[in-house]
Design an enzyme around this catalytic site. Structure first.
Site, mmCIF file in Angstrom:
data_model
loop_
_atom_site.group_PDB
_atom_site.id
_atom_site.type_symbol
_atom_site.label_atom_id
_atom_site.label_comp_id
_atom_site.label_asym_id
_atom_site.label_seq_id
_atom_site.Cartn_x
_atom_site.Cartn_y
_atom_site.Cartn_z
ATOM 1 N N ASP A 47 0.876 -1.138 -0.075
ATOM 2 C CA ASP A 47 -0.188 -0.029 -0.080
ATOM 3 C C ASP A 47 0.997 1.273 0.163
ATOM 4 O OD1 ASP A 47 -2.387 1.833 0.420
ATOM 5 O OD2 ASP A 47 -3.307 -0.259 0.738
ATOM 6 N N HIS A 80 -2.572 3.332 -4.710
ATOM 7 C CA HIS A 80 -2.118 2.932 -3.541
ATOM 8 C C HIS A 80 -0.557 2.594 -3.834
ATOM 9 C CE1 HIS A 80 -5.543 2.462 -0.972
ATOM 10 N NE2 HIS A 80 -6.198 2.110 -1.999
ATOM 11 N N ASP A 124 -8.722 -0.452 -6.481
ATOM 12 C CA ASP A 124 -9.546 0.275 -5.751
ATOM 13 C C ASP A 124 -9.114 1.619 -5.546
ATOM 14 O OD1 ASP A 124 -7.726 -1.235 -3.922
ATOM 15 O OD2 ASP A 124 -8.530 -0.194 -2.405
ATOM 16 N N GLU A 125 -9.766 2.657 -5.313
ATOM 17 C CA GLU A 125 -9.731 3.932 -4.866
ATOM 18 C C GLU A 125 -8.361 4.482 -5.722
ATOM 19 O OE1 GLU A 125 -10.835 4.011 -0.363
ATOM 20 O OE2 GLU A 125 -9.148 2.925 -0.596
ATOM 21 N N TRP A 127 -16.889 -4.697 -1.457
ATOM 22 C CA TRP A 127 -16.598 -4.098 0.172
ATOM 23 C C TRP A 127 -17.430 -2.718 0.331
ATOM 24 C CZ3 TRP A 127 -14.377 1.102 1.023
ATOM 25 C CH2 TRP A 127 -13.978 1.638 -0.102
ATOM 26 N N TYR A 174 -15.565 -5.060 8.437
ATOM 27 C CA TYR A 174 -14.434 -4.220 8.838
ATOM 28 C C TYR A 174 -14.155 -4.137 10.215
ATOM 29 C CZ TYR A 174 -13.392 -2.746 3.751
ATOM 30 O OH TYR A 174 -13.019 -2.671 2.655
ATOM 31 N N TRP A 217 -7.783 -4.096 8.423
ATOM 32 C CA TRP A 217 -7.064 -2.941 8.107
ATOM 33 C C TRP A 217 -6.246 -2.490 9.233
ATOM 34 C CZ3 TRP A 217 -6.672 -2.791 3.134
ATOM 35 C CH2 TRP A 217 -7.613 -3.095 2.225
ATOM 36 N N GLU A 266 -4.183 0.393 9.961
ATOM 37 C CA GLU A 266 -3.870 1.764 10.434
ATOM 38 C C GLU A 266 -4.008 1.816 11.782
ATOM 39 O OE1 GLU A 266 -6.146 2.596 6.322
ATOM 40 O OE2 GLU A 266 -6.046 1.207 7.965
#
Length: 548
Positions: free
Chosen positions: A169, A241, A305-306, A373, A398, A448, A450
């Site tokens: 990532d 990412h 994604d994203e 998701w 999540y 995830w 973080e």
């Protein structure tokens, strides 16, 4: 037998018990015997130790007619008889027997004085869903190999069979590359990590963070997982990412002249790989290294994604390539790029897996697995289009969201996803058509990282919500009414195993958020508002853009 988790299809108890003493004999096909012994390692069962004419304490018979991962157990006063469809079925039969024994069966060594008795009876069992998984993000916060192996053990004892490893990532690249060594030499570490809360002024800890798995580590992880009926699903998330990749090799970026650094904050960056042929060749070499280390890789996740596609639109070279391919817009090029990578993987015997943005972009190979998701609506669209689907919705799967809107919780991305929320989840919605329902091959919960800095926090976030997810994935339906009672018994097993789970009544004193940046701040991000926003985005033609 009423305390088994996941709940088996059939469990019939009879009067009396059977004592399975350490060192007892187990007999049957070698691969199946090995699986049972591994499940019951604390008892040190001995293959064929009883001799050809004696009755073995445990006998194992192979019968493929039962179906993949299925098993039957008959426990009498004299012996245990297992019939299993395959090695996985034998392993799960052993895990069920482990639950019938005292909780001490979950310790690393036998406790002196334990009486290893189990109730007599019959069990017949098979999973409803073939994909029963957990996603582990080791890119944002690296977890040492020992934590990955321990997670595999925990998945196995819950009959979960997929470990989705998020290996790259913006905040880190986590696997050795001999073809492109700067990936791990540069991309695997950052100088500091953000300590800011959501929408606050940036603040950092000043502590270097990093780590990566060698290719030998990946081989070890894969072999360890396979022995425990777990398939490792690697993820190299592209084309977005990409900060860590481009910090090492900026030439593969949409703006080759731009210099990048491994991101030290959370969230999304505009860093994106170029879709040009040189990037495909680069990723093909990396894929080959990962596949070579893991061995058989039936599934390979490529993200999708994203992605911020602005740099593609601004590049004359990329725009010209898009025109050459006959594509109308950068979003079409995004779809083409992922299709090209899926073709590369297919030649190597791997099915591509993607997040749902890649489905919305279009052009997927028909055999690509979609992880919706952003909710069941986009999942239904993917299933209706003929794709197999693994349910991965933010709510309620999540597990980086906290379980209570309380400052006593350690910091989470938002709130709340409770144990009851997970237990109520239906992975195969009743309102879908039969054809759509048949394409839901499984579900998995996401970790995830973080806000998961270490193994203790990982335990706290994953369990016991992961127990509810395991129950649902195995049975295919929301957890049964008596789930809470069975969970109480199961928590004693996790205690014996050494799992620092979140108690259903709330965190223990040393598990609380305490003070400072690791303490949760209630009322900032509500998961239901997030889901409404994500649903709206799945209807957008610009669906690849970051969602939060």
């Amino acid at each position: 037998m009423d305390r088994l988790l996941p709940r088996p299809c059939v469990a019939e108890r009879e009067p009396g018990v059977f004592e399975l003493t350490p060192g007892s004999a187990v007999r049957g096909p070698a691969a199946l015997v090995d699986a049972v012994r591994l499940s019951l390692a604390v008892l040190d069962l001995r293959p064929d130790a009883a001799g050809a004419d004696a009755v073995a304490a445990v006998s194992v018979i192979e019968d493929a007619a039962l179906g993949p991962e299925a098993y039957e157990i008959e426990i009498t006063a004299e012996a245990v008889r297992i019939v299993a469809a395959d090695r996985a079925g034998a392993f799960y039969a052993g895990q069920t027997l482990r639950q019938l024994l005292p909780a001490e069966a979950y310790r690393a060594a036998a406790v002196p004085g334990t009486t290893w008795t189990m109730p007599r009876g019959r069990i017949a069992d098979a999973p409803a869903l073939s994909w029963r998984g957990a996603h582990l993000d080791v890119a944002r916060n690296f977890l040492p190999k020992r934590e990955v192996l321990r997670m595999i053990d925990l998945l196995a004892l819950h009959k979960l069979n997929r470990l989705h490893l998020h290996l790259v990532d913006d905040q880190g690249w986590r696997v050795e590359s001999r073809a492109y060594p700067l990936l791990h030499e540069v991309g695997s570490h950052r100088d500091r990590t953000t300590t800011s809360h959501y929408r606050e002024e940036p603040a950092f800890d000043g502590v270097p963070h990093g780590g990566y798995y060698t290719l030998a580590d990946l081989a070890e992880i894969s072999a360890y997982a396979a022995a425990r009926a777990v398939t490792v699903v690697p993820e190299i998330d592209v084309p977005g990412h990409a900060s860590a990749i481009l910090a090492a090799y900026p030439r593969f970026g949409a703006r080759p002249e731009e210099r990048h650094r491994v991101l030290d904050r959370w969230g999304i960056s505009p860093a994106i790989l170029s879709p040009l042929p040189a990037t495909v060749d680069f990723l093909t070499a990396v894929f080959d290294e990962v596949i070579g280390a893991l061995g058989a890789v039936p599934y390979f996740h490529i993200g999708g994604d994203e992605c911020v596609l602005d740099a593609w639109a601004a590049s004359a070279e990329i725009s010209a390539y898009q025109t050459e391919l006959g594509l109308a817009a950068p979003a079409d090029l995004h779809a083409w790029f992922l299709r090209r990578l899926a073709d590369v993987l297919a030649v190597r015997g791997c099915r591509a897996v993607v997040w749902d943005e890649a489905f919305v972009s279009g052009m997927l190979r028909q055999d690509t697995v979609v992880m919706p998701w952003r909710g069941p609506e986009v999942g239904r669209r993917a299933a209706a289009a003929g794709h197999e689907v693994v349910a991965t919705p933010v709510f309620p799967l999540y597990f980086d969201y906290v379980e209570a809107a309380s400052p006593e919780e350690p910091l989470g991305i938002g709130e709340t996803i409770t144990l009851a929320d997970v237990a109520a989840f239906a992975p195969v919605p009743a309102e879908w058509s039969d054809a759509e329902r048949a394409r839901v091959i499984g579900m998995q919960f996401q970790l995830w990282s973080e806000r998961i800095p270490d193994g203790r926090t990982l335990d706290y976030r994953a369990w016991p919500r992961g127990c509810a997810a395991a129950e649902i994935a195995w049975t295919g339906t929301p957890a049964a009414d008596r789930f809470a009672g069975r969970l109480d018994a199961h928590l004693a097993r996790l205690d014996a195993f050494g799992v620092e789970y979140r108690p259903p009544t709330g965190p223990r004193p040393w598990q609380r958020g305490g003070t400072g940046w690791r303490r949760h701040r209630p009322g900032v991000i509500d998961v239901h508002e997030v889901m409404r926003h994500l649903y709206d985005l799945t209807r957008s033609a610009d669906s690849t853009r970051p969602s939060l």
